[in-house]
Motif scaffolding. Sequence first.
Motif, PDB file in Angstrom:
ATOM      1  N   LEU A 273       0.838  -1.201   0.000  1.00 20.76           N
ATOM      2  CA  LEU A 273       0.000   0.000   0.000  1.00 20.76           C
ATOM      3  C   LEU A 273       0.875   1.253   0.000  1.00 20.76           C
ATOM      4  O   LEU A 273       0.651   2.193  -0.759  1.00 20.76           O
ATOM      5  CB  LEU A 273      -0.889  -0.028   1.251  1.00 20.76           C
ATOM      6  CG  LEU A 273      -2.019   0.986   1.335  1.00 20.76           C
ATOM      7  CD1 LEU A 273      -3.049   0.729   0.246  1.00 20.76           C
ATOM      8  CD2 LEU A 273      -2.686   0.911   2.705  1.00 20.76           C
ATOM      9  N   SER A 276       2.721   1.806  -3.240  1.00 19.18           N
ATOM     10  CA  SER A 276       1.857   2.272  -4.324  1.00 19.18           C
ATOM     11  C   SER A 276       1.685   3.783  -4.315  1.00 19.18           C
ATOM     12  O   SER A 276       1.215   4.363  -5.280  1.00 19.18           O
ATOM     13  CB  SER A 276       0.462   1.639  -4.189  1.00 19.18           C
ATOM     14  OG  SER A 276       0.544   0.246  -4.315  1.00 19.18           O
ATOM     15  N   LEU A 287       6.355   2.725  -9.606  1.00 22.81           N
ATOM     16  CA  LEU A 287       5.811   2.516  -8.271  1.00 22.81           C
ATOM     17  C   LEU A 287       5.791   1.027  -7.971  1.00 22.81           C
ATOM     18  O   LEU A 287       5.617   0.203  -8.866  1.00 22.81           O
ATOM     19  CB  LEU A 287       4.390   3.086  -8.202  1.00 22.81           C
ATOM     20  CG  LEU A 287       4.283   4.594  -8.416  1.00 22.81           C
ATOM     21  CD1 LEU A 287       2.825   4.998  -8.653  1.00 22.81           C
ATOM     22  CD2 LEU A 287       4.832   5.339  -7.215  1.00 22.81           C
ATOM     23  N   GLN A 288       5.947   0.686  -6.707  1.00 18.64           N
ATOM     24  CA  GLN A 288       5.892  -0.721  -6.305  1.00 18.64           C
ATOM     25  C   GLN A 288       4.433  -1.121  -6.153  1.00 18.64           C
ATOM     26  O   GLN A 288       3.939  -1.260  -5.045  1.00 18.64           O
ATOM     27  CB  GLN A 288       6.642  -0.917  -4.986  1.00 18.64           C
ATOM     28  CG  GLN A 288       8.123  -0.580  -5.069  1.00 18.64           C
ATOM     29  CD  GLN A 288       8.842  -1.436  -6.089  1.00 18.64           C
ATOM     30  OE1 GLN A 288       8.739  -2.657  -6.066  1.00 18.64           O
ATOM     31  NE2 GLN A 288       9.547  -0.802  -7.023  1.00 18.64           N
ATOM     32  N   ALA A 289       3.760  -1.250  -7.266  1.00 17.91           N
ATOM     33  CA  ALA A 289       2.332  -1.540  -7.226  1.00 17.91           C
ATOM     34  C   ALA A 289       2.088  -2.957  -6.722  1.00 17.91           C
ATOM     35  O   ALA A 289       2.934  -3.831  -6.878  1.00 17.91           O
ATOM     36  CB  ALA A 289       1.733  -1.372  -8.615  1.00 17.91           C
ATOM     37  N   ILE A 290       0.919  -3.161  -6.108  1.00 16.57           N
ATOM     38  CA  ILE A 290       0.513  -4.509  -5.740  1.00 16.57           C
ATOM     39  C   ILE A 290      -0.107  -5.141  -6.982  1.00 16.57           C
ATOM     40  O   ILE A 290      -0.997  -4.549  -7.585  1.00 16.57           O
ATOM     41  CB  ILE A 290      -0.525  -4.468  -4.599  1.00 16.57           C
ATOM     42  CG1 ILE A 290       0.046  -3.733  -3.392  1.00 16.57           C
ATOM     43  CG2 ILE A 290      -0.980  -5.871  -4.235  1.00 16.57           C
ATOM     44  CD1 ILE A 290      -0.974  -3.485  -2.293  1.00 16.57           C
ATOM     45  N   PRO A 291       0.339  -6.304  -7.393  1.00 19.29           N
ATOM     46  CA  PRO A 291      -0.256  -6.901  -8.591  1.00 19.29           C
ATOM     47  C   PRO A 291      -1.696  -7.325  -8.344  1.00 19.29           C
ATOM     48  O   PRO A 291      -2.106  -7.528  -7.198  1.00 19.29           O
ATOM     49  CB  PRO A 291       0.636  -8.124  -8.849  1.00 19.29           C
ATOM     50  CG  PRO A 291       1.260  -8.449  -7.534  1.00 19.29           C
ATOM     51  CD  PRO A 291       1.384  -7.145  -6.796  1.00 19.29           C
ATOM     52  N   GLY A 292      -2.446  -7.446  -9.419  1.00 21.78           N
ATOM     53  CA  GLY A 292      -3.808  -7.971  -9.323  1.00 21.78           C
ATOM     54  C   GLY A 292      -4.784  -6.997  -8.708  1.00 21.78           C
ATOM     55  O   GLY A 292      -4.510  -5.813  -8.586  1.00 21.78           O
ATOM     56  N   ALA A 293      -5.919  -7.518  -8.334  1.00 25.88           N
ATOM     57  CA  ALA A 293      -6.972  -6.693  -7.746  1.00 25.88           C
ATOM     58  C   ALA A 293      -7.544  -7.414  -6.532  1.00 25.88           C
ATOM     59  O   ALA A 293      -7.314  -8.610  -6.349  1.00 25.88           O
ATOM     60  CB  ALA A 293      -8.064  -6.438  -8.782  1.00 25.88           C
ATOM     61  N   ARG A 309      -2.364 -11.942  -3.759  1.00 25.95           N
ATOM     62  CA  ARG A 309      -1.562 -10.845  -4.314  1.00 25.95           C
ATOM     63  C   ARG A 309      -0.222 -10.710  -3.600  1.00 25.95           C
ATOM     64  O   ARG A 309       0.538  -9.782  -3.868  1.00 25.95           O
ATOM     65  CB  ARG A 309      -2.333  -9.526  -4.182  1.00 25.95           C
ATOM     66  CG  ARG A 309      -3.719  -9.577  -4.808  1.00 25.95           C
ATOM     67  CD  ARG A 309      -4.520  -8.333  -4.503  1.00 25.95           C
ATOM     68  NE  ARG A 309      -4.063  -7.179  -5.271  1.00 25.95           N
ATOM     69  CZ  ARG A 309      -4.496  -5.931  -5.062  1.00 25.95           C
ATOM     70  NH1 ARG A 309      -5.368  -5.685  -4.118  1.00 25.95           N
ATOM     71  NH2 ARG A 309      -4.049  -4.940  -5.803  1.00 25.95           N
TER      72      ARG A 309
END
Lengths: 343, 338
Positions: A273, A276, A287-293, A309
């Motif tokens: 979080l 992101s 950005l170190q995004a979290i994959p998926g949803a 995730r």
Amino acid sequence: MGMATGQAEAVTSRGGAAAPPALLTVENLQTFFRTSGGTVRAVDGVSFDLAAGASLGIVGESGSGKSVTSLSIMRLIDRPGFIAGGRILFKGRDLVELPERDVRRIRGGEISLVFQDPMAALNPVYTVGSQVVEAILAHRPIGRKQAMERAIELFRMVGIPAPEVRVNEYPHKLSGGMRQRVTIALALANEPDLLILDEPTTALDVTVQAQILDLVRDLQQRVDTAVLLITHDIGVVREVCEEVIVMYGGRVMERGSVAKLTDDPKHPYTVGLLGSMPQPGMKGRPLQAIPGAVPAPLAMPQGCPFQSRCPHMMEVCTAMPPLKDPGDGRLVACWLYEGGATP
Amino acid sequence: MTTTAEPMTSPAAREADPILEVRNLKTHFPVGGGLLSGRTQWVKAVDDVSFSIFRGETFGLVGESGCGKSTLARSIVRLETPTAGEVRFEGEDLASLSRRRLRRRRKDLQVIFQDPMSSLDPRMTVRELIAEGLDIQRDLPRPERRERVEWLVERVGLRREHLDRHPHEFSGGQRQRIGIARALALRPKFILADEPVSALDVSVQAQVLNLLSELQAEFGLTYLFIAHDLSVVEYFSDRVGVMYLGKLVEVAKAEELYADPRMPYTKALLSAIPGEGGVRGRERIVLKGEVPSPIDPPSGCPFRTRCWMAQGICAEVTPPLAEVRPDHWAACHFSDRT
């Protein structure tokens, strides 16, 4: 203390001696919704406590269960939702078991709620002053004139200029920021012990948000009310709260001081979080995004809701890890901090 | 010491290659009037704005509700018709184009909207949605259109089997990916991204921002990027413009603007970013009062009624957007004292 401790102990026990008795203790709260496709476990075993006069933020994305938690505390869960289990102890009384008549007395009295959209909380056909007066009269045996004086006083306290004039205005005549000040005045009308703010500034511009958050911080010190702040924005929590809970998929993932969680997040979801969110100096780097949803409400996995995730997913994650102190006074619900052991 | 030329004439700007030049743009809307007052009043949503966007950059536009940033952006891509002024795209004044030429030009200027649910026709499949522009322009034979649609859907992170589904079957983040594929289909040069991540959860927002960055590098896109999250704008933009009451009041490189704003409104705006106290140790400036009505804006500087530095001159003379240091433009009589 006495009565009906038991299962909940394991979940909440935080280090620290002689903590003040909690104003609010939520124990293993479960709030479910029956839908045609099955039962949605919107809040699934949430536990936390809040001391009198303290401030706690609950951060989460959509579907995390943060708002359902706050609505459960206010007993505002309507069909097809229901509180399926757990206790909500407020000053020692279990709100889950309390008759509706008593809950109504508490709501708007000892506990009050401010929503994101002030227009939803205000009646468009009455002046804002008369709405505050009604709220006062509903809980106090005083005269209308006295109540109006108190309303003006409250308007002044929340920073509404020319309060004697503004009490006679209708909601639509006021700006969004002023309306939110009115709903805060309304919420404070009966000197609540607990003020729940659910995304109070999400609909507001950033400079107005700053005004409202300053107001909340200032009021909390002046009127000594406990604050539970529900938001998707950890920056907003940082402005107002000492402690924060991070929720995901209806569960508490991590709890601790705001500084500890933002500087050194432990739970992989908290890490994701924060990663992101763009920080100064990150320009040009992804950005170190979290994959998926977030999984659909009816497709939540067994065990830890974040497993699908999570970069550290292990076999044991199909069982929900308990909230435990990894050794620095916070609580984390993750097997990584349990040495991967089975429960 | 300060020159009062327009931002595009600064030395660096002359070297850079402007893809879009906005000159003295005004978009005013009539309000009220009617039977009783007998007189039409005008909301000056965009009031004499001039700036340039350089090829390959991301120009971020910030400001609070009603400041005119969306109207400015929509006027640039001609979703609104400006009242006066020029928008030159690759040197060509869009207002002077015939309807046909403008339609041809439109494929170079595409838009990604905030809410993909309301901008995507729910009855169309993803394939139809992405192909719509291609099917209207008909520059490509059908098999190639099909191929491009299939390539695009994968490029934005969806799968081919998604092509025959409808928008409601997707999450918010996936719908925004569809919106992006749709905008990309005609190989545009310029994309207006109007709050493209504002409706998304933080974790999904990061995925979409990363995708937009990759696509920009891959296709040499130029972005006009609007977002209300000031941290997102700083991260994502090369240069940033700040609007207040229909005017562009400051333009600079993102790092410089955020580190050293020269216009008091920008200073107050940036100090309001929540949680920033701990990050940058900025002192919070809480603005008094509210934004004046755009129907009857203050004389002189639009911000003077709320400005803690206002002097007599601020009510009399509208400060021009002037270059206060290289590539940093601010509209303030006291920009050297801020």
